[in-house]
Design an enzyme around this catalytic site. Structure first.
Site, PDB file in Angstrom:
ATOM      1  NE  ARG A 164      -3.690  -2.447   0.318  1.00  0.00           N
ATOM      2  CZ  ARG A 164      -3.409  -3.669  -0.103  1.00  0.00           C
ATOM      3  NH1 ARG A 164      -2.293  -3.900  -0.754  1.00  0.00           N
ATOM      4  NH2 ARG A 164      -4.246  -4.665   0.098  1.00  0.00           N
ATOM      5  CB  SER A 246      -9.424  -1.886   4.124  1.00  0.00           C
ATOM      6  OG  SER A 246      -9.982  -3.129   3.744  1.00  0.00           O
ATOM      7  CD  GLU A 348      -5.927   0.642   2.217  1.00  0.00           C
ATOM      8  OE1 GLU A 348      -6.202   0.372   1.035  1.00  0.00           O
ATOM      9  OE2 GLU A 348      -5.912  -0.214   3.119  1.00  0.00           O
TER      10      GLU A 348
END
Length: 352
Positions: A164, A246, A348
């Site tokens: 990520r 998420s 995130e």
């Protein structure tokens, strides 16, 4: 600002955010570049927005200009036999790109199905799911550099892709205008077999063993069904889908630290280990949240923001929630996990 300027709540999947000072959504690539150059030549704040699926926008609106990337187009490039190379404009919805690949028998991104947002945002997060990462298929990106105002081609190897992560999250400022991917010509339609299934939950959903090959279409259908069961496929009738996906990344910690956690705490090996330093493992953020006493559907008293009733990692807008309420819930969750396990969960989405 004009009456036609939309609120950011209309442009983000969390449905929060006020009206920006200015708004632009050019649909031609050349115009997109021209508008960005004009904005960057001024000493005013600016925000690049794609599909709005990874953004928590402020209730007060945005004091500068919002540039929405709306350019679309998929071009097939010359490639060696057995390969498929695509140049995709940044505003193309990512799931549409995956659907085109699957329908044509092109393998490599089929388990990245159902992910909302635009193609230009995918390399920023190095999006991954169910055993695949876009970095594996990424050749390069075309970027309008915010400093030089010139369009550059950056090879995937120059993007410092990680879990990520990319250079775009560490200070590099630019606008991705196009993405180039390399896929494999597995067949001519969705019945072609993809790579071996590498994710246990997906294998179970398909009813096969890990390492089994299934058709691209079957993999895509199973992934979308899994995402829908977690509220990760937008449905206007289901508030559980009004989220940014998420909300926290799975933490990566030294293996020695993980040994102090309860034995049933999930952990997975990390592929890219440091050349020197401790062995790293990835933990489950969802497990940490649930075992700190926060379950599905949890909400702070009087708040319209809540943990999804389907998936602990998603924070949702139950109707009329503010960005402040979303952030308050996220902060509360972080504090509980930190107090119980000594781990600081990292958000995130981009919180403006």
């Amino acid at each position: 600002m004009t009456d036609a300027t939309p609120a950011l709540s209309e442009l983000t999947t969390l449905h929060v955010g006020g009206v920006p000072a200015a708004f632009f959504a050019p649909e031609a690539e050349a115009e997109l570049i021209d508008v960005a150059r004009e904005l960057w030549s001024q000493d005013e704040p600016w925000l690049i927005l794609g599909g709005g699926s990874n953004t928590v926008a402020p209730d007060e609106g945005y004091a500068g200009a919002v540039l929405r990337v709306a350019t679309r187009g998929i071009e097939r490039l010359d490639a060696p036999t057995g390969e498929v190379r695509l140049r995709i404009q940044a505003g193309e919805p990512w799931d549409y790109v995956v659907s085109v690949a699957v329908d044509n028998g092109w393998a490599g991104i089929e388990t990245l199905s159902g992910i909302p947002g635009s193609t230009g945002a995918v390399p920023v997060q190095n999006v991954g799911a169910y055993g695949q990462e876009v970095g594996t298929s990424l050749i390069a990106v075309e970027v309008l550099d915010a400093e030089s105002l010139e369009v550059r081609r950056l090879e995937a190897s120059a993007l410092s892709l990680g879990y990520r992560d990319s250079i775009f999250k560490h200070g590099y400022q630019g606008l991705i205008t196009a993405v180039e991917l390399k896929l494999m010509q597995a067949g001519t339609d969705a019945s072609a077999e993809g790579a071996p299934i590498a994710y246990a939950q997906l294998a179970a959903a398909l009813g096969v063993d890990l390492g089994t090959r299934v058709s691209l279409g079957a993999a895509r259908d199973a992934v979308i069904a899994l995402r829908r069961s977690k509220g990760m496929v937008l449905d206007p009738s289901d508030a559980d889908t009004f989220s940014a996906g998420s909300f926290f990344t799975n933490p990566i910690v030294p293996e020695s630290f993980a040994r102090a956690l309860p034995g049933d705490a999930p952990r997975w090996p990390v592929a890219d280990q440091p050349d020197d330093g401790p062995v790293l493992v990835k933990l489950s953020a969802a497990w940490l949240i649930e075992h700190s006493g926060i379950g599905r559907g949890f909400a702070l008293p009087g708040s319209r923001a809540a943990v999804s009733s389907k998936h602990t990692l998603a924070l949702t807008n139950r109707g009329g929630a503010t960005a402040r309420e979303i952030v308050q819930l996220a902060t509360f969750i972080q504090a509980r996990v930190s107090n119980d396990f000594g781990i600081n969960l990292q958000p995130e989405p981009v919180i403006l």
